[in-house]
Write an enzyme that holds these catalytic residues in place. Structure first.
Site, PDB file in Angstrom:
ATOM      1  N   SER A   1     -10.984  -4.677   8.237  1.00 61.05           N
ATOM      2  CA  SER A   1     -11.860  -3.798   7.459  1.00 61.05           C
ATOM      3  C   SER A   1     -11.471  -2.320   7.491  1.00 61.05           C
ATOM      4  O   SER A   1     -11.408  -1.705   8.569  1.00 61.05           O
ATOM      5  CB  SER A   1     -13.299  -3.935   7.986  1.00 61.05           C
TER       6      SER A   1
HETATM    7  C1  LIG Z   1      -9.606  -0.279  -0.036  1.00 62.08           C
HETATM    8  C2  LIG Z   1     -10.920  -0.764  -0.590  1.00 62.08           C
HETATM    9  N1  LIG Z   1     -11.126  -0.698  -1.923  1.00 62.08           N
HETATM   10  C3  LIG Z   1     -12.278  -1.131  -2.478  1.00 62.08           C
HETATM   11  C4  LIG Z   1     -13.289  -1.654  -1.705  1.00 62.08           C
HETATM   12  C5  LIG Z   1     -14.559  -2.135  -2.401  1.00 62.08           C
HETATM   13  O1  LIG Z   1     -15.537  -1.122  -2.274  1.00 62.08           O
HETATM   14  P1  LIG Z   1     -17.063  -1.535  -2.284  1.00 62.08           P
HETATM   15  O2  LIG Z   1     -17.323  -2.261  -1.002  1.00 62.08           O
HETATM   16  O3  LIG Z   1     -17.790  -0.237  -2.378  1.00 62.08           O
HETATM   17  O4  LIG Z   1     -17.258  -2.432  -3.484  1.00 62.08           O
HETATM   18  C6  LIG Z   1     -13.134  -1.719  -0.307  1.00 62.08           C
HETATM   19  C7  LIG Z   1     -14.257  -2.281   0.513  1.00 62.08           C
HETATM   20  N2  LIG Z   1     -13.889  -2.718   1.788  1.00 62.08           N
HETATM   21  C8  LIG Z   1     -14.858  -3.323   2.667  1.00 62.08           C
HETATM   22  C9  LIG Z   1     -14.318  -3.190   4.090  1.00 62.08           C
HETATM   23  O5  LIG Z   1     -14.911  -3.756   5.004  1.00 62.08           O
HETATM   24  O6  LIG Z   1     -13.260  -2.486   4.225  1.00 62.08           O
HETATM   25  C10 LIG Z   1     -16.250  -3.192   2.465  1.00 62.08           C
HETATM   26  C11 LIG Z   1     -15.573  -4.484   2.279  1.00 62.08           C
HETATM   27  C12 LIG Z   1     -11.928  -1.264   0.259  1.00 62.08           C
HETATM   28  O7  LIG Z   1     -11.715  -1.308   1.603  1.00 62.08           O
END
Ligand SMILES: Cc1ncc(COP(=O)(O)O)c(CNC2(C(=O)O)CC2)c1O
Length: 329
Positions: A81
């Site tokens: 994450s």
């Molecule tokens: C690089 C990247 N790009 C887009 C997103 C999607 O964003 P949202 O969760 O706001 O929809 C993540 C999310 N990642 C999460 C995580 O735990 O990192 C929330 C799922 C992201 O890391």
């Protein structure tokens, strides 16, 4: 920034983690390939830790945590994450403790390696989905309260009304930049995980009465009615703001390639292409899938003539899954 948006947000506590406006960059080679003008909002360069979209949300989430006198921040995610790592890093930079509730295999790669390098406390569980971790995170918060601590629990991806303010503010920044550049975007496209980023984009565009359409490329974290989830979060955030505008309904297209975190050859090829043509690094879990969708849909004329891609970061995913991706290519 944007006077109308900034005045709406002024009363919410915000810690400044991003000291600048991230650039909007034109991609000439990709644009000539797909036949429409493709621009990128470089939110991979938000600059705190590994950067990315989460920093915008954390400015308000950690502002709220500090205002409420919290001493420990808890959040959750997969071991890879991005959100979990930057949340803990930002919390520690503000003098707060941090604890990550994670699922998956403890491999010292990507964000999990960074978690350990920085010395962040993690509790790792075997679980099918990240939402399975919610009871554990709530139990840990209860344990800390029993010890007299003041935990602040941040949901997956920071997808709460307070976190969503981050991209309401981000849309204000984009609108001011677009105005200065004489640009009008037909669509704004982002990778959808928890939906918090798209909810902020959708609400921001709705508040400004912009013609621009919000479009999400789903990477598979949540099944079911993601559009409804995003609109609901935008409406909850609107209640927080005390505004009453009509919320635009975003389009969300499934570009999970079958499952969240599934590494596929087509996305590896898109990552390689964009790196070679434009010198921009995408990641295999989020932005590579979303940009693959953008390129496909631009070529079938589904995104309009002028498209803005929100580069939401995710580079550590290349170091978590890069070898697996290479084996497929
Ligand atoms: C690089 C990247 N790009 C887009 C997103 C999607 O964003 P949202 O969760 O706001 O929809 C993540 C999310 N990642 C999460 C995580 O735990 O990192 C929330 C799922 C992201 O890391």
């Amino acid at each position: 920034m944007h006077p109308k948006i900034d005045s709406l947000l002024a009363r919410f506590p915000r810690v400044e983690l991003i000291g600048w406006e991230t650039p909007i960059q034109y991609l000439p080679k990709i644009s000539s390939m797909v036949g429409v003008d493709v621009y990128v909002k470089r939110d991979d360069l938000t600059g705190f830790g590994i950067g990315g979209n989460k920093i915008r949300k954390l400015e308000f989430l950690l502002g709220d945590a500090m205002a409420k006198g919290a001493d420990t921040v808890i959040t959750l995610g997969a071991v890879h994450s991005n959100h979990a790592f930057v949340t803990a890093l930002a919390a520690k930079s503000l003098g707060l403790d941090a604890l990550l509730v994670l699922r998956g295999r403890e491999e010292l790669k990507g964000n999990y390696l960074l978690d350990k390098l920085v010395g962040i406390e993690t509790r790792v569980f075997k679980a099918e989905k990240t939402t399975d971790l919610i009871p554990m995170a709530e139990e840990i918060a209860g344990e800390l309260r029993a010890e007299g601590r003041k935990p602040y629990l941040i949901p997956i991806g920071g997808a709460s009304p307070i976190g969503t303010l981050g991209y309401v503010r981000g849309v204000g920044e984009i609108a001011s930049q677009a105005n200065g550049l004489g640009l009008e975007f037909d669509t704004v496209v982002d990778a959808v995980g928890s939906g918090g980023t798209l909810a902020g984009i959708t609400l921001g565009l709705s508040l400004l009465g912009a013609e621009t359409e919000p479009v999400g490329m789903g990477v598979g974290i949540f099944a079911g009615d993601m559009e409804g989830r995003v609109v609901e979060l935008a409406e909850e955030t609107q209640k927080l703001l005390g505004t009453k505008c009509r919320i635009k309904k975003p389009r969300i297209h499934d570009y999970s390639f079958g499952a969240y975190g599934k590494i596929v050859k087509e996305v590896g090829e898109t990552i390689r292409l964009v790196a070679k043509l434009e010198g921009i690094l995408l990641d295999p879990v989020y932005t590579g899938k979303a940009f693959h969708g953008l390129m496909e849909m631009a070529q079938t004329d589904e995104l309009g003539e002028t498209v803005l891609f929100i580069h939401t970061g995710g580079t550590p995913g290349l170091f978590h899954y890069g070898e697996e991706m290479l084996r497929l290519m």
